[in-house]
Motif scaffolding. Structure first.
Motif, mmCIF file in Angstrom:
data_model
loop_
_atom_site.group_PDB
_atom_site.id
_atom_site.type_symbol
_atom_site.label_atom_id
_atom_site.label_comp_id
_atom_site.label_asym_id
_atom_site.label_seq_id
_atom_site.Cartn_x
_atom_site.Cartn_y
_atom_site.Cartn_z
ATOM 1 N N ASP A 97 0.791 -1.334 -0.050
ATOM 2 C CA ASP A 97 0.079 0.146 0.036
ATOM 3 C C ASP A 97 0.784 1.123 0.061
ATOM 4 N N VAL A 98 0.505 2.284 -0.315
ATOM 5 C CA VAL A 98 1.107 3.482 -0.712
ATOM 6 C C VAL A 98 1.266 4.106 0.650
ATOM 7 N N LEU A 99 0.480 4.090 1.438
ATOM 8 C CA LEU A 99 0.702 4.520 3.005
ATOM 9 C C LEU A 99 1.628 4.040 3.675
ATOM 10 N N THR A 100 1.664 2.701 3.688
ATOM 11 C CA THR A 100 2.607 1.934 4.408
ATOM 12 C C THR A 100 4.253 1.862 3.825
ATOM 13 N N ARG A 101 4.099 2.020 2.405
ATOM 14 C CA ARG A 101 5.322 2.179 1.820
ATOM 15 C C ARG A 101 6.070 3.612 2.251
ATOM 16 N N ALA B 245 9.655 4.348 3.643
ATOM 17 C CA ALA B 245 10.538 5.256 3.017
ATOM 18 C C ALA B 245 10.997 6.374 3.879
ATOM 19 N N THR B 246 10.293 6.582 5.048
ATOM 20 C CA THR B 246 10.791 7.765 5.480
ATOM 21 C C THR B 246 11.484 7.891 7.074
ATOM 22 N N LYS B 247 10.892 6.966 7.710
ATOM 23 C CA LYS B 247 11.525 6.774 9.133
ATOM 24 C C LYS B 247 12.720 6.181 8.967
ATOM 25 N N PRO B 248 13.114 4.987 8.286
ATOM 26 C CA PRO B 248 14.399 4.332 8.426
ATOM 27 C C PRO B 248 15.285 5.232 7.529
ATOM 28 N N GLN B 249 14.903 5.882 6.406
ATOM 29 C CA GLN B 249 15.768 6.309 5.809
ATOM 30 C C GLN B 249 16.534 7.588 6.257
ATOM 31 N N GLN C 250 16.592 17.808 7.051
ATOM 32 C CA GLN C 250 16.210 16.474 6.517
ATOM 33 C C GLN C 250 14.800 15.960 7.605
ATOM 34 N N SER C 251 14.956 16.394 8.836
ATOM 35 C CA SER C 251 14.037 15.960 9.704
ATOM 36 C C SER C 251 12.740 16.683 9.587
ATOM 37 N N LEU C 252 12.694 17.838 9.012
ATOM 38 C CA LEU C 252 11.751 18.597 8.760
ATOM 39 C C LEU C 252 10.953 18.267 7.501
ATOM 40 N N THR C 253 11.633 18.270 6.317
ATOM 41 C CA THR C 253 11.093 18.009 4.943
ATOM 42 C C THR C 253 10.659 16.580 4.619
ATOM 43 N N ALA C 254 11.383 15.539 5.095
ATOM 44 C CA ALA C 254 10.921 14.222 4.896
ATOM 45 C C ALA C 254 9.563 13.723 5.307
ATOM 46 N N PRO C 255 9.315 14.166 6.625
ATOM 47 C CA PRO C 255 7.657 13.787 6.882
ATOM 48 C C PRO C 255 6.892 14.621 6.282
ATOM 49 N N ALA D 248 6.179 13.068 2.850
ATOM 50 C CA ALA D 248 5.410 11.818 2.847
ATOM 51 C C ALA D 248 4.213 12.120 3.287
ATOM 52 N N HIS D 249 4.036 13.183 4.058
ATOM 53 C CA HIS D 249 2.425 13.617 4.345
ATOM 54 C C HIS D 249 2.006 14.117 3.175
ATOM 55 N N MET D 250 2.357 14.811 2.455
ATOM 56 C CA MET D 250 1.696 15.342 1.080
ATOM 57 C C MET D 250 1.787 14.309 0.119
ATOM 58 N N ALA D 251 2.546 13.278 -0.160
ATOM 59 C CA ALA D 251 2.342 12.254 -0.937
ATOM 60 C C ALA D 251 1.358 11.342 -0.342
ATOM 61 N N GLY D 252 1.054 11.164 0.743
ATOM 62 C CA GLY D 252 -0.024 10.366 1.503
ATOM 63 C C GLY D 252 -1.415 10.903 1.218
ATOM 64 N N ARG D 253 -1.561 12.356 1.318
ATOM 65 C CA ARG D 253 -2.612 12.959 1.085
ATOM 66 C C ARG D 253 -2.925 12.883 -0.511
ATOM 67 N N ALA D 254 -2.156 12.999 -1.284
ATOM 68 C CA ALA D 254 -2.207 12.956 -2.782
ATOM 69 C C ALA D 254 -2.887 11.523 -2.890
ATOM 70 N N ALA D 255 -2.217 10.347 -2.322
ATOM 71 C CA ALA D 255 -2.692 9.018 -2.381
ATOM 72 C C ALA D 255 -3.945 8.842 -2.003
ATOM 73 N N TYR D 256 -4.437 9.482 -0.802
ATOM 74 C CA TYR D 256 -5.721 9.300 -0.305
ATOM 75 C C TYR D 256 -6.875 10.016 -1.196
ATOM 76 N N ARG D 257 -6.543 11.264 -1.710
ATOM 77 C CA ARG D 257 -7.291 11.849 -2.512
ATOM 78 C C ARG D 257 -7.689 11.345 -3.825
ATOM 79 N N THR D 258 -6.479 10.644 -4.559
ATOM 80 C CA THR D 258 -6.877 9.741 -5.815
ATOM 81 C C THR D 258 -7.151 8.336 -5.671
#
Length: 121
Positions: free
Chosen positions: A42-46, A50-54, A85-90, A93-103
């Motif tokens: 799933d996009v949301l789990t991916r 992608a964000t936390k361990p990276q 990096q701590s500010l931009t990666a989450p 990911a939040h914006m990509a998750g919102r886009a995945a949810y809306r589509t």
């Protein structure tokens, strides 16, 4: 014996040991992120994989560089890299998750509670 004895490490001092540990930790975290991207369906789990361990792997490498070459410039740059990096990666990911949810590019069965769904009428 008082303190740590590094004489049996083949000439490795404390800085080299810390460097080796941080590089191995970073490699493990980056590998875990890659496996999560491949294994999760799933996009949301991916995004989570992608964000936390990276980000944690990058932080380990940046700390390693600051430990290996301690100077004011290196530590200042390391703090800036970790902060941005701590500010931009989450946020990304939040914006990509919102886009995945809306589509509708997610698996609704994996959601425990959908807080953005329309309220019942």
């Amino acid at each position: 014996m008082n303190g740590l004895d590094f004489s049996d490490l083949g000439g490795w001092g404390p800085r080299e040991v810390i460097t080796a540990i941080l590089v191995l930790l970073s490699a493990f975290l980056c590998f875990a992120a890659a496996v999560g991207l491949i294994r999760f369906r799933d996009v949301l789990t991916r995004l989570h994989a992608a964000t936390k361990p990276q980000v944690l792997g990058l932080i380990a490498i940046v700390i390693d560089v600051a430990v290996s070459m301690p100077s004011v410039a290196t530590v200042t740059l390391a703090v800036a890299i970790i902060g941005f990096q701590s500010l931009t990666a989450p946020l990304a990911a939040h914006m990509a998750g919102r886009a995945a949810y809306r589509t509708k590019h997610y698996d609704p069965a994996l959601l425990l509670r959908d807080e953005h769904a329309d309220p019942p009428r």
